[in-house]
Structure formats: structure tokens, C-alpha cells
Design an enzyme around this catalytic site. Structure first.
Site, PDB file in Angstrom:
ATOM      1  N   VAL A   1      -2.648  -7.933  -2.525  1.00 30.34           N
ATOM      2  CA  VAL A   1      -2.057  -8.615  -1.374  1.00 30.34           C
ATOM      3  C   VAL A   1      -2.921  -9.734  -0.799  1.00 30.34           C
ATOM      4  CG1 VAL A   1      -0.494  -6.767  -0.654  1.00 30.34           C
ATOM      5  CG2 VAL A   1      -2.876  -6.726   0.098  1.00 30.34           C
TER       6      VAL A   1
ATOM      7  N   SER B   1      -5.244  -0.561  13.640  1.00 32.10           N
ATOM      8  CA  SER B   1      -6.015   0.681  13.810  1.00 32.10           C
ATOM      9  C   SER B   1      -6.536   0.701  15.237  1.00 32.10           C
ATOM     10  CB  SER B   1      -7.203   0.713  12.850  1.00 32.10           C
ATOM     11  OG  SER B   1      -8.081   1.768  13.206  1.00 32.10           O
TER      12      SER B   1
ATOM     13  N   GLY C   1       0.824  -1.214   0.000  1.00 32.70           N
ATOM     14  CA  GLY C   1       0.000   0.000   0.000  1.00 32.70           C
ATOM     15  C   GLY C   1       0.850   1.253   0.000  1.00 32.70           C
ATOM     16  N   ALA C   2       1.926   1.234  -0.805  1.00 39.35           N
ATOM     17  CA  ALA C   2       2.906   2.331  -0.765  1.00 39.35           C
ATOM     18  C   ALA C   2       2.625   3.424  -1.794  1.00 39.35           C
ATOM     19  CB  ALA C   2       4.323   1.763  -0.970  1.00 39.35           C
ATOM     20  N   SER C   3       1.478   3.359  -2.470  1.00 37.10           N
ATOM     21  CA  SER C   3       1.244   4.335  -3.544  1.00 37.10           C
ATOM     22  C   SER C   3       0.800   5.691  -3.019  1.00 37.10           C
ATOM     23  CB  SER C   3       0.169   3.806  -4.502  1.00 37.10           C
ATOM     24  OG  SER C   3      -1.037   3.589  -3.802  1.00 37.10           O
TER      25      SER C   3
ATOM     26  N   TYR D   1     -14.508  -3.693   9.059  1.00 37.74           N
ATOM     27  CA  TYR D   1     -13.206  -3.017   9.192  1.00 37.74           C
ATOM     28  C   TYR D   1     -12.647  -3.224  10.602  1.00 37.74           C
ATOM     29  CZ  TYR D   1      -9.663   0.690   8.993  1.00 37.74           C
ATOM     30  OH  TYR D   1      -8.474   1.388   9.025  1.00 37.74           O
TER      31      TYR D   1
ATOM     32  N   LYS E   1      -9.207  -5.338  11.728  1.00 38.46           N
ATOM     33  CA  LYS E   1      -8.080  -4.702  12.419  1.00 38.46           C
ATOM     34  C   LYS E   1      -7.815  -5.348  13.785  1.00 38.46           C
ATOM     35  CE  LYS E   1      -6.778  -1.808   9.284  1.00 38.46           C
ATOM     36  NZ  LYS E   1      -5.457  -1.915   8.651  1.00 38.46           N
TER      37      LYS E   1
ATOM     38  N   ILE F   1      -5.720   9.574  10.707  1.00 38.62           N
ATOM     39  CA  ILE F   1      -4.580  10.154   9.999  1.00 38.62           C
ATOM     40  C   ILE F   1      -5.109  10.731   8.685  1.00 38.62           C
ATOM     41  CG2 ILE F   1      -2.273   9.706   9.039  1.00 38.62           C
ATOM     42  CD1 ILE F   1      -2.499   9.046  12.066  1.00 38.62           C
TER      43      ILE F   1
HETATM   44  P1  NDP Z   1      -5.193   4.867   1.451  1.00 40.64           P
HETATM   45  O1  NDP Z   1      -6.572   4.510   1.015  1.00 40.64           O
HETATM   46  O2  NDP Z   1      -4.757   6.277   1.312  1.00 40.64           O
HETATM   47  O3  NDP Z   1      -4.137   3.919   0.709  1.00 40.64           O
HETATM   48  C1  NDP Z   1      -4.387   2.537   0.665  1.00 40.64           C
HETATM   49  C2  NDP Z   1      -3.211   1.821   0.038  1.00 40.64           C
HETATM   50  O4  NDP Z   1      -3.477   0.422   0.067  1.00 40.64           O
HETATM   51  C3  NDP Z   1      -2.962   2.218  -1.399  1.00 40.64           C
HETATM   52  O5  NDP Z   1      -1.577   2.231  -1.636  1.00 40.64           O
HETATM   53  C4  NDP Z   1      -3.617   1.092  -2.184  1.00 40.64           C
HETATM   54  O6  NDP Z   1      -2.985   0.838  -3.452  1.00 40.64           O
HETATM   55  C5  NDP Z   1      -3.336  -0.084  -1.263  1.00 40.64           C
HETATM   56  N1  NDP Z   1      -4.270  -1.197  -1.485  1.00 40.64           N
HETATM   57  C6  NDP Z   1      -5.606  -1.193  -1.345  1.00 40.64           C
HETATM   58  N2  NDP Z   1      -6.112  -2.408  -1.659  1.00 40.64           N
HETATM   59  C7  NDP Z   1      -5.052  -3.181  -1.999  1.00 40.64           C
HETATM   60  C8  NDP Z   1      -4.911  -4.514  -2.426  1.00 40.64           C
HETATM   61  N3  NDP Z   1      -5.966  -5.336  -2.593  1.00 40.64           N
HETATM   62  N4  NDP Z   1      -3.662  -4.971  -2.698  1.00 40.64           N
HETATM   63  C9  NDP Z   1      -2.588  -4.176  -2.570  1.00 40.64           C
HETATM   64  N5  NDP Z   1      -2.649  -2.897  -2.167  1.00 40.64           N
HETATM   65  C10 NDP Z   1      -3.879  -2.405  -1.895  1.00 40.64           C
HETATM   66  O7  NDP Z   1      -5.079   4.382   2.975  1.00 40.64           O
HETATM   67  P2  NDP Z   1      -4.322   5.008   4.246  1.00 40.64           P
HETATM   68  O8  NDP Z   1      -2.973   5.450   3.860  1.00 40.64           O
HETATM   69  O9  NDP Z   1      -5.243   5.936   4.912  1.00 40.64           O
HETATM   70  O10 NDP Z   1      -4.248   3.710   5.190  1.00 40.64           O
HETATM   71  C11 NDP Z   1      -3.151   2.822   5.150  1.00 40.64           C
HETATM   72  C12 NDP Z   1      -3.341   1.780   6.234  1.00 40.64           C
HETATM   73  O11 NDP Z   1      -3.500   2.409   7.499  1.00 40.64           O
HETATM   74  C13 NDP Z   1      -4.589   0.917   6.044  1.00 40.64           C
HETATM   75  O12 NDP Z   1      -4.318  -0.400   6.461  1.00 40.64           O
HETATM   76  C14 NDP Z   1      -5.604   1.562   6.974  1.00 40.64           C
HETATM   77  O13 NDP Z   1      -6.598   0.666   7.384  1.00 40.64           O
HETATM   78  C15 NDP Z   1      -4.689   1.971   8.114  1.00 40.64           C
HETATM   79  N6  NDP Z   1      -5.240   3.028   8.946  1.00 40.64           N
HETATM   80  C16 NDP Z   1      -5.492   4.262   8.412  1.00 40.64           C
HETATM   81  C17 NDP Z   1      -6.002   5.265   9.211  1.00 40.64           C
HETATM   82  C18 NDP Z   1      -6.272   6.632   8.705  1.00 40.64           C
HETATM   83  O14 NDP Z   1      -6.823   7.443   9.479  1.00 40.64           O
HETATM   84  N7  NDP Z   1      -5.917   6.982   7.463  1.00 40.64           N
HETATM   85  C19 NDP Z   1      -6.300   5.023  10.642  1.00 40.64           C
HETATM   86  C20 NDP Z   1      -5.964   3.701  11.097  1.00 40.64           C
HETATM   87  C21 NDP Z   1      -5.464   2.748  10.265  1.00 40.64           C
HETATM   88  P3  NDP Z   1      -3.609   1.387  -4.862  1.00 40.64           P
HETATM   89  O15 NDP Z   1      -3.166   2.820  -4.997  1.00 40.64           O
HETATM   90  O16 NDP Z   1      -3.005   0.509  -5.893  1.00 40.64           O
HETATM   91  O17 NDP Z   1      -5.095   1.259  -4.754  1.00 40.64           O
END
Ligand code: NDP
Length: 257
Positions: free
Chosen positions: A66, A145, A15-17, A158, A162, A191
Site C-alpha cells: 500500500v 491508534s 491489511g485484510a489477511s 509508530y 498514527k 486489540i
Molecule cells: P496485523 O499485524 O495482525 O495485520 C497487519 C495487516 O497489514 C496484514 O494484513 C498485513 O498483510 C498488512 N500489511 C502490512 N504491511 C503491508 C503493506 N506494506 N502493504 C499492504 N498490507 C500490509 O495488525 P493488526 O490487525 O493488529 O492491526 C491492523 C491495524 O490496526 C494497523 O494499522 C495497526 O496499526 C492498527 N492498530 C492495531 C492495534 C492493536 O492493538 N492490534 C491498536 C491500534 C491500532 P500481510 O499478511 O500480507 O503481511
């Protein structure tokens, strides 16, 4: 400039995009790690790799859903071929699509459990196999989370996924300590990322109310989470395993009105 405490280590971030994963990948590179940036499609992570390379770091972009075991196996093999065996895995990829219980679909339940929880099993297994063979130990960091501990209405799938991530952390930690692999979890509070922005836009999350409910009166930044990743992956956390670190501006501690 960040001290290069992770110089030459091989890190893989799912999820590094964008969002938290992007912040973690950039921070790991600044700390000296070579970073495999994973997203659903390689092109989604390409700009992060460009950013890292522009700063003199080493990174590659790979596409992998993933929740798919075959794709995970192929991706970890490719990372080992291009960079070497993984030393640091950050299981960050995740989704959040709230639905009220009485309208929740089986697809909603399955997608959360698959992408948020099953992926942690698949990716950790692939990484720890490489760590065991290489014999240098390693570090797995799962992004859980605070909703794995705190119940939020309309998010059964969700929250449950978690909570699973947190307990998977403990089980993997006690099982894999013998390989000198540490497994820990970071539980972020709210976040500000695209995931949160989308929920706010859809009317499923009230940003101002969240800030008021948080003792620090703000949402966190991706840098807040990346700093915790660097601490856990670094030499100062060598005796820490099976633990969950809440990074939430005081949200979970708060128990008043
Ligand atoms: P974003 O929605 O901004 O980013 C999600 C990332 O996950 C993207 O890089 C996306 O890739 C990737 N992704 C989604 N589905 C898949 C898949 N099937 N296979 C591979 N990659 C996938 O999320 P956040 O940065 O907000 O969250 C990141 C993590 O932190 C998550 O696990 C979230 O649950 C957790 N979290 C976030 C919080 C928040 O407030 N933001 C709070 C608590 C936890 P692509 O660009 O290719 O779709």
C-alpha cells in the site's frame, strides 16, 4: 445475523489477511457489502475470501504494497473492473516495530511513515477519485491508534504515523465533503491480534499490565473494531465526518494511578 445495511456496496479493506482487517472484511460482508481484501500478496488474503464466499458473500483477494503508488493505482483499477467503483475504503494495513529513539534507524522511521501514513494518502486518493466519478458519495475509514494521541516510549515512528493518520482524516474530510464523501478515523486501544502477540512475545509489550491499565480490564477484540466500522459506514452516521472514534475500553479517558 447482521442486518444488511450495506447491501451491494463495494468495500475495500487493506491489511485484510488477518487481525483487525480480517474482522472488518468479514463484518462488512455480513452487512451485505462486496469486499476487496488487500494484503501484501493475494494469497495471504485468500482464506478470508474463502470464508466470506462460504457464507454466501462476494469477495476478491488482491496483493498490493500500500505504500507503492503504482501498485495502489493498479489495484484500485482492478477492483473497479471486478466489483465496481469503491463506496467504502478501510485503510487498515499497518506495521509496528518499536525502537528506542537513540537506536531508531532511518529505515524504521520511513517504513512506518510509508506503510501507516503515506498509504492512507495514496489509497484515499484512489478511492475518492472513483467515488467522485461515480457520484454516489462514499466513506473512508482510517484505522489510527490511541497512540496517535497518547505518547508511548520507544514508538516515535509508530505514534507519529498514527497522529498523522488522525490529522489526514480531518483534512480529507473537509476537502471532500463536497463530493459527499465522509472521512473518519477509528483509534483502537490494545486489540488482541498477531501484531500484539508478536510484541508480547518479543518482550516489547506487557499484556497483563495493559489489561490492568484498561478500565474494562481486557484487551479489545477485532469484533469491537468491526462494529465501529459498520456504524460509521452505515446510514446512521451520515452527519459524521472528520471525527476520530476511540475504541479502547476506557484507556484514553483514564487519568488516575
Ligand atoms: P496485523 O499485524 O495482525 O495485520 C497487519 C495487516 O497489514 C496484514 O494484513 C498485513 O498483510 C498488512 N500489511 C502490512 N504491511 C503491508 C503493506 N506494506 N502493504 C499492504 N498490507 C500490509 O495488525 P493488526 O490487525 O493488529 O492491526 C491492523 C491495524 O490496526 C494497523 O494499522 C495497526 O496499526 C492498527 N492498530 C492495531 C492495534 C492493536 O492493538 N492490534 C491498536 C491500534 C491500532 P500481510 O499478511 O500480507 O503481511
Amino acid at each position: 445475523m447482521t442486518t444488511q445495511t450495506l447491501k451491494g456496496k463495494i468495500a475495500l479493506v487493506t491489511g485484510a489477511s488477518r487481525g483487525i482487517g480480517k474482522g472488518i472484511a468479514i463484518a462488512l460482508s455480513a452487512a451485505g457489502a462486496h469486499v476487496a481484501c488487500i494484503a501484501t500478496k493475494a494469497e495471504n488474503a485468500r482464506s478470508i475470501v474463502d470464508t466470506i464466499q462460504a457464507e454466501g458473500g462476494k469477495a476478491i483477494a488482491l496483493g498490493c504494497k500500500v505504500e507503492n503508488g503504482d501498485a495502489v493505482t493498479a489495484t484500485f483499477a482492478e477492483v473497479e473492473k471486478q466489483l465496481g467503483p469503491v463506496d467504502i475504503l478501510v485503510n487498515n494495513a499497518g506495521i509496528s516495530n518499536p525502537q528506542p529513539l537513540l537506536k531508531m534507524t532511518e529505515e524504521n522511521w520511513n517504513s512506518h511513515m510509508d506503510i501507516n501514513a503515506k498509504s492512507v494518502f495514496l489509497c484515499s486518493q484512489a478511492a475518492i477519485r472513483q467515488m467522485k466519478t461515480a457520484g454516489n458519495g462514499g466513506c473512508v475509514i482510517n484505522i489510527g491508534s490511541i497512540v496517535g494521541q497518547n505518547a508511548i516510549p520507544q514508538t516515535l515512528s509508530y505514534c507519529t504515523s498514527k497522529a498523522a493518520v488522525e490529522h489526514m482524516t480531518r483534512v480529507m474530510a473537509v476537502e471532500c465533503a463536497k463530493y459527499k464523501v465522509r472521512v473518519n478515523c477509528i483509534a483502537p486501544g490494545y486489540i488482541r491480534t498477531e501484531m500484539i502477540d508478536q510484541l508480547v512475545t518479543d518482550g516489547k509489550l506487557a499484556a497483563e499490565a495493559i489489561e490492568q491499565r484498561t478500565p474494562q480490564r481486557r484487551m479489545g477484540s477485532v469484533e469491537d473494531i468491526a462494529a465501529a466500522v459498520l456504524f460509521i459506514a452505515g446510514p446512521g452516521a451520515g452527519f459524521m465526518t472528520g471525527e476520530t472514534l476511540n475504541i479502547d475500553g476506557g484507556w484514553t479517558a483514564y487519568g488516575y494511578l
